[in-house]
Motif scaffolding. Structure first.
Motif, PDB file in Angstrom:
ATOM      1  N   CYS A  80       0.835  -1.214   0.000  1.00  0.00           N
ATOM      2  CA  CYS A  80       0.000   0.000   0.000  1.00  0.00           C
ATOM      3  C   CYS A  80       0.865   1.257   0.000  1.00  0.00           C
ATOM      4  N   ARG A  81       1.950   1.222   0.716  1.00  0.00           N
ATOM      5  CA  ARG A  81       2.876   2.370   0.749  1.00  0.00           C
ATOM      6  C   ARG A  81       3.426   2.653  -0.641  1.00  0.00           C
ATOM      7  N   SER A  82       3.888   1.590  -1.296  1.00  0.00           N
ATOM      8  CA  SER A  82       4.454   1.745  -2.634  1.00  0.00           C
ATOM      9  C   SER A  82       3.404   2.231  -3.622  1.00  0.00           C
ATOM     10  N   LEU A  83       2.187   1.686  -3.502  1.00  0.00           N
ATOM     11  CA  LEU A  83       1.102   2.093  -4.388  1.00  0.00           C
ATOM     12  C   LEU A  83       0.743   3.560  -4.177  1.00  0.00           C
ATOM     13  N   PHE A  84       0.655   3.990  -2.909  1.00  0.00           N
ATOM     14  CA  PHE A  84       0.329   5.390  -2.622  1.00  0.00           C
ATOM     15  C   PHE A  84       1.411   6.322  -3.167  1.00  0.00           C
ATOM     16  N   GLN A  85       2.674   5.971  -2.929  1.00  0.00           N
ATOM     17  CA  GLN A  85       3.777   6.811  -3.404  1.00  0.00           C
ATOM     18  C   GLN A  85       3.762   6.931  -4.923  1.00  0.00           C
ATOM     19  N   LYS A  86       3.502   5.826  -5.605  1.00  0.00           N
ATOM     20  CA  LYS A  86       3.490   5.825  -7.069  1.00  0.00           C
ATOM     21  C   LYS A  86       2.386   6.719  -7.617  1.00  0.00           C
ATOM     22  N   GLU A  87       1.212   6.709  -6.975  1.00  0.00           N
ATOM     23  CA  GLU A  87       0.071   7.469  -7.475  1.00  0.00           C
ATOM     24  C   GLU A  87       0.073   8.922  -6.993  1.00  0.00           C
ATOM     25  N   PHE A  88       0.609   9.161  -5.789  1.00  0.00           N
ATOM     26  CA  PHE A  88       0.547  10.505  -5.199  1.00  0.00           C
ATOM     27  C   PHE A  88       1.607  11.436  -5.777  1.00  0.00           C
ATOM     28  N   LYS A  89       2.777  10.906  -6.118  1.00  0.00           N
ATOM     29  CA  LYS A  89       3.865  11.769  -6.603  1.00  0.00           C
ATOM     30  C   LYS A  89       3.495  12.500  -7.894  1.00  0.00           C
ATOM     31  N   PRO A  90       2.896  11.838  -8.910  1.00  0.00           N
ATOM     32  CA  PRO A  90       2.489  12.585 -10.118  1.00  0.00           C
ATOM     33  C   PRO A  90       1.456  13.679  -9.830  1.00  0.00           C
ATOM     34  N   ILE A  91       0.594  13.428  -8.847  1.00  0.00           N
ATOM     35  CA  ILE A  91      -0.389  14.460  -8.479  1.00  0.00           C
ATOM     36  C   ILE A  91       0.332  15.699  -7.963  1.00  0.00           C
ATOM     37  N   LEU A  92       1.376  15.493  -7.141  1.00  0.00           N
ATOM     38  CA  LEU A  92       2.166  16.624  -6.642  1.00  0.00           C
ATOM     39  C   LEU A  92       2.841  17.365  -7.771  1.00  0.00           C
ATOM     40  N   VAL A  93       3.409  16.623  -8.731  1.00  0.00           N
ATOM     41  CA  VAL A  93       4.098  17.250  -9.864  1.00  0.00           C
ATOM     42  C   VAL A  93       3.133  18.127 -10.651  1.00  0.00           C
ATOM     43  N   ARG A  94       1.926  17.593 -10.931  1.00  0.00           N
ATOM     44  CA  ARG A  94       0.923  18.383 -11.674  1.00  0.00           C
ATOM     45  C   ARG A  94       0.495  19.599 -10.868  1.00  0.00           C
ATOM     46  N   PHE A  95       0.378  19.424  -9.566  1.00  0.00           N
ATOM     47  CA  PHE A  95      -0.019  20.544  -8.700  1.00  0.00           C
ATOM     48  C   PHE A  95       0.962  21.698  -8.813  1.00  0.00           C
ATOM     49  N   PHE A  96       2.256  21.433  -8.712  1.00  0.00           N
ATOM     50  CA  PHE A  96       3.230  22.513  -8.786  1.00  0.00           C
ATOM     51  C   PHE A  96       3.284  23.146 -10.177  1.00  0.00           C
ATOM     52  N   ILE A  98      10.893  21.349  -1.911  1.00  0.00           N
ATOM     53  CA  ILE A  98       9.570  21.314  -1.281  1.00  0.00           C
ATOM     54  C   ILE A  98       8.891  19.969  -1.560  1.00  0.00           C
ATOM     55  N   GLU A  99       8.923  19.541  -2.843  1.00  0.00           N
ATOM     56  CA  GLU A  99       8.308  18.263  -3.191  1.00  0.00           C
ATOM     57  C   GLU A  99       8.933  17.126  -2.396  1.00  0.00           C
ATOM     58  N   ARG A 100      10.264  17.119  -2.349  1.00  0.00           N
ATOM     59  CA  ARG A 100      10.959  16.035  -1.668  1.00  0.00           C
ATOM     60  C   ARG A 100      10.638  16.034  -0.166  1.00  0.00           C
ATOM     61  N   SER A 101      10.654  17.225   0.445  1.00  0.00           N
ATOM     62  CA  SER A 101      10.393  17.323   1.886  1.00  0.00           C
ATOM     63  C   SER A 101       8.967  16.906   2.225  1.00  0.00           C
ATOM     64  N   TYR A 102       8.020  17.344   1.396  1.00  0.00           N
ATOM     65  CA  TYR A 102       6.625  17.030   1.676  1.00  0.00           C
ATOM     66  C   TYR A 102       6.353  15.537   1.514  1.00  0.00           C
ATOM     67  N   LEU A 103       6.833  14.964   0.410  1.00  0.00           N
ATOM     68  CA  LEU A 103       6.604  13.540   0.185  1.00  0.00           C
ATOM     69  C   LEU A 103       7.269  12.706   1.279  1.00  0.00           C
ATOM     70  N   PHE A 134      -6.274  20.640  -6.879  1.00  0.00           N
ATOM     71  CA  PHE A 134      -5.468  19.758  -7.721  1.00  0.00           C
ATOM     72  C   PHE A 134      -4.779  18.617  -6.970  1.00  0.00           C
ATOM     73  N   VAL A 135      -4.864  18.617  -5.644  1.00  0.00           N
ATOM     74  CA  VAL A 135      -4.338  17.485  -4.880  1.00  0.00           C
ATOM     75  C   VAL A 135      -5.483  16.764  -4.167  1.00  0.00           C
ATOM     76  N   ILE A 136      -6.134  17.481  -3.251  1.00  0.00           N
ATOM     77  CA  ILE A 136      -7.247  16.860  -2.529  1.00  0.00           C
ATOM     78  C   ILE A 136      -8.337  16.403  -3.497  1.00  0.00           C
ATOM     79  N   GLY A 137      -8.614  17.223  -4.499  1.00  0.00           N
ATOM     80  CA  GLY A 137      -9.666  16.870  -5.461  1.00  0.00           C
ATOM     81  C   GLY A 137      -9.320  15.710  -6.366  1.00  0.00           C
ATOM     82  N   GLU A 138      -8.036  15.319  -6.431  1.00  0.00           N
ATOM     83  CA  GLU A 138      -7.597  14.251  -7.329  1.00  0.00           C
ATOM     84  C   GLU A 138      -7.287  12.945  -6.595  1.00  0.00           C
ATOM     85  N   LEU A 139      -7.693  12.824  -5.329  1.00  0.00           N
ATOM     86  CA  LEU A 139      -7.321  11.655  -4.538  1.00  0.00           C
ATOM     87  C   LEU A 139      -8.258  10.466  -4.717  1.00  0.00           C
TER      88      LEU A 139
END
Length: 774
Positions: free
Chosen positions: A28-44, A81-86, A204-209
């Motif tokens: 689940c950790r790996s799955l969340f990281q894989k899906e959440f990181k692109p959302i962060l990239v699009r957000f920024f 910022i991305e690295r610290s937040y993730l 763009f983050v909360i709305g895309e979860l």
């Protein structure tokens, strides 16, 4: 993630079960990281686009620069910022599974409370950010409530617990939102930019979860963790309130995305934890906690509003304010409950939300009544608006988060107008005080439940203050122009003195000629210097003439230079007479000056006693025409001083003050800007409030005017610091709006109730031992 490191110790589970759970958690950790990181990239990427668009549409250069600077700053810091937040999010995920026996409370996951020193008076940033984070969390909980319910149930099943709350779930909006706020907090960004980031994060983050939660639920179900959720989530209800959101906002009870009004209500609810902790540590009772008592009835909001309207009587509000200012216990909540009981029967208590609102408004007015920047009479008037403002806050929750709310702006305007009033004035005859009094009386007399009244009163009061300001500005402008004219003259004198001093330095002149240069010729240059901005060529011509004069008064280095000097002197003499007559110099003084020049020129051009060039003699005769005969006069009459009294150096015009060791008072004085207010106290204790109208660029002189724009005082920088040091002058904080300071003080009190109890000066004191000041 290594599964072995994430094994959870369940006493009832076998080692094989431990390994299975660890593998599932890691998956689940790996799955969340894989899906959440692109959302962060699009957000920024969206952040960059939005800031560029805002800068392009900015209505002022200041706004444009703010957005551009934020865009450049975030581009530079984006990777970090991305690295610290993730990293923080994943760390929270790991800690959730490795420490399951310690459920995380709302207060634990909230961002670290800043010290009082971090509360900038310019903006109540903590409250603004708190509301923004609460809004995005509530938005996420609303649109993803079904997925989150299923995910919470499955996480609880894996942990072997009865339930997992939304505030504990490491991938739910609550933890993600507060984590994002923690990452933003140390960044050097304007509050306005941060609020934009929160809004974009919500979208763009909360709305895309939804997709992330779907995949996590599918993975857990595939591994046999609650393949079918036994029941559907129930619609969330207002926490501990005696009335629903729909009673206030009029919204349907169907599950829909919250309106702004509902979001504000949810944000107020998010403050409940802080308020509960504050009441507990301050030893203040909660009436809403009495709801379980036999026969206790929770009053509806309409009943509370009606009773508050009855208590809005001018005499009642005046007595209540007087009691609070006198330090007496004035428990409005208990008065309200007693009045409700008398009007409706039964034991009466308040709904939790109503009590929270009353307590928050109470802390705000506690600060206002204790504000040392406002005269006591003005505080007494503004204090009477406590009950109307409580009603406004109950009716319209945007009061707490909308800085442009008419009721907030009106309080700011009243306080700003009151700053100019001195406590020792005959205020009853003061037009500003009368208008404040009239405004308060109208609110008390007319306000029932129409919040729009505050907009009307605000407009009326603003127009009055604008007219008052125009009258005072005219007088202030005259005082400023008079002082600036003196400043302009002083600047010109200083410049002329410097020009003359530079030319006379290391030059041997007779005392009489030196005196002439530093008196009469100085006046010639001064007139030209004063007109320098309009006629710069004239000023340069006068300096060139000065250079020529002094050149002819120096010994020539060769026969060629002596010849050139003789050719220039005739024209020089004509120009000198023209300039001296231009300043209306006494003809006798002009004649004596030319006689002195003739003597010096003859000595320089005919060192062996020969005759002077005939052209010079003819020119001397021409320029001396119509001047008094000076043959019988002593050259000593050119001056009225003895040679021994001649100063060899021109005294430079300077108001630079003697250097003094810097201290807090000198720093305070130096930080004062035009428009800041000061309270002066004379030896008899009489006070006068004055505004800094002008600061001299040369002397540092500070000119102060009263409310009507009349000049009443002036100080040098060190003089002002000395006055502050002895207690005769005190800076009045008039820049930061009253409500911003009050809200900051409220947040300080809520964050640090223990410090307030200990008498911390940074927190507003409580006005009663049993209830917040109201």
């Amino acid at each position: 993630m290594n599964a072995e490191r994430k094994v959870i110790d369940f006493n009832a589970a076998s080692r094989a079960q431990h390994v299975k759970i660890g593998v599932l958690v890691a998956e689940c950790r790996s799955l969340f990281q894989k899906e959440f990181k692109p959302i962060l990239v699009r957000f920024f990427g969206k952040v960059d686009d939005e800031l560029f668009t805002l800068s392009d549409k900015a209505v002022s250069s200041t706004q444009q620069e703010m957005y551009f600077e934020a865009m450049r700053y975030l581009r530079r810091e984006r990777e970090q910022i991305e690295r610290s937040y993730l990293h923080a999010v994943l760390k929270g995920y790991d800690e959730f599974w490795t420490s399951p026996s310690r459920p995380v409370s709302a207060s634990q996951v909230q961002s670290k409370s800043p010290d009082e020193d971090d509360f900038a008076l310019v903006e109540h940033e903590d409250l603004e950010e708190e509301l923004a984070v609460s809004t995005l969390i509530n938005k996420g909980n609303t649109i993803h409530h079904r997925d989150l319910y299923a995910l919470n149930q499955r996480f609880a099943k894996v942990l072997g617990r009865a339930e997992v709350g939304g505030e504990e779930n490491p991938v739910a909006p609550h933890r993600l939102g507060h984590g994002f706020a923690d990452v933003l907090r140390p960044l050097t960004l304007e509050l306005k930019v941060k609020l934009i980031l929160f809004k974009l994060y919500e979208r763009f983050v909360i709305g895309e979860l939804e997709g992330v939660y779907d995949l996590l639920n599918e993975a857990l179900a595939k591994h046999g963790v609650l393949p079918e959720i036994p029941r559907k989530p129930k619609k969330s209800k207002t926490r501990s309130s005696g009335h629903s959101n729909e009673q206030i906002s009029g919204k349907s009870s169907e599950y829909t995305a919250p309106s702004d009004q509902t979001a504000y209500i949810q944000a107020i609810q998010a403050m409940h934890t802080l308020l509960s902790a504050w009441r507990s540590q301050a030893g203040l009772p909660s009436l809403a906690a009495n709801v379980s008592e036999p026969g206790m009835v929770v009053s509806e909001t309409r009943e509370v509003l009606g009773t508050l309207s009855a208590l809005q009587d001018p005499e009642v509000t005046a007595k209540l304010t007087e009691a609070l200012q006198g330090g007496e216990d004035a428990n409005l909540k208990q008065v309200l409950a007693d009045r409700l009981k008398a009007d409706h029967g039964d034991k009466r208590t308040l709904a939790q939300m109503d009590e929270d609102i009353i307590d928050m408004i109470g802390m705000i007015f506690d600060f206002i009544l204790d504000d040392r920047h406002l005269p006591a009479t003005v505080k007494a008037l503004i204090g009477r608006l406590q009950i109307p403002i409580v009603k406004v806050a109950i009716l319209d929750k945007s009061f707490f988060s909308k800085k442009t709310h008419p009721a907030r702006l009106l309080l700011n305007q009243l306080a700003h107008a009151g700053i100019s009033l001195s406590g020792d004035e005959e205020l009853e005859q003061n037009p500003v005080f009368r208008q404040i009094n009239s405004t308060v009386a109208r609110i008390l007399g007319e306000f029932a439940q129409d919040v729009g009244l505050f907009g009307e009163v605000l407009e009326e009061f603003s127009q009055f203050m604008e007219q008052e300001g125009q009258r005072s500005q005219r007088l202030e402008e005259r005082a400023r122009q008079a002082t600036q004219s003196k400043e302009h003259l002083l600047l010109a004198k200083k410049e002329v003195a410097e020009e003359i001093a530079a030319r006379l330095r290391d030059r041997a002149l007779s005392p009489r000629l030196k005196h002439f240069m530093t008196t009469h010729w100085k006046d010639v240059l001064l007139l030209s210097c004063l007109r320098k901005e309009k006629s710069p060529d004239e000023w340069q011509a006068k300096l060139a003439l000065t250079n020529t004069l002094l050149w002819t008064l120096s010994a020539p280095q060769s026969n060629l230079e002596r010849k050139r000097m003789g050719q220039r002197i005739p024209g020089l003499l004509r120009a000198l007479r023209h300039e001296l007559e231009g300043i209306s110099l006494d003809p006798k003084q002009i004649a004596l000056f030319f006689k002195e020049l003739e003597s010096v020129h003859q000595a320089l051009l005919s060192p062996e006693g020969g005759s002077v060039d005939p052209r010079i003699e003819r020119e001397l005769e021409a320029v001396s025409a119509n001047l008094p005969e000076v043959d019988d006069l002593d050259l000593g009459e050119l001056t009225d001083f003895r040679d021994a009294e001649v100063e060899e150096e021109i005294i430079m015009i300077s108001e630079a003050e003697s250097a003094e060791e810097e201290d807090e008072f000198l720093n305070r004085a130096s930080r004062m800007e035009v428009g800041d207010w000061l309270e002066l106290t004379d030896s008899q204790g009489k006070t006068l409030r004055v505004k800094l109208s002008w600061i001299s660029k040369v002397t540092g002189l500070r000119v102060f005017v009263n409310r009507r724009g009349m000049k009443v005082a002036e100080y040098t920088l060190n003089g002002l610091a000395a006055e502050m040091r002895r207690g005769g002058a005190r800076i009045i904080d008039g820049k930061v709006p009253l409500m911003d300071r009050a809200l900051s003080a409220m947040m300080t009190t809520l964050k640090h109730p223990a410090k307030q109890q200990d008498g911390d000066e940074s927190a507003p004191p409580s006005s009663g031992s049993t209830a917040p000041a109201l």
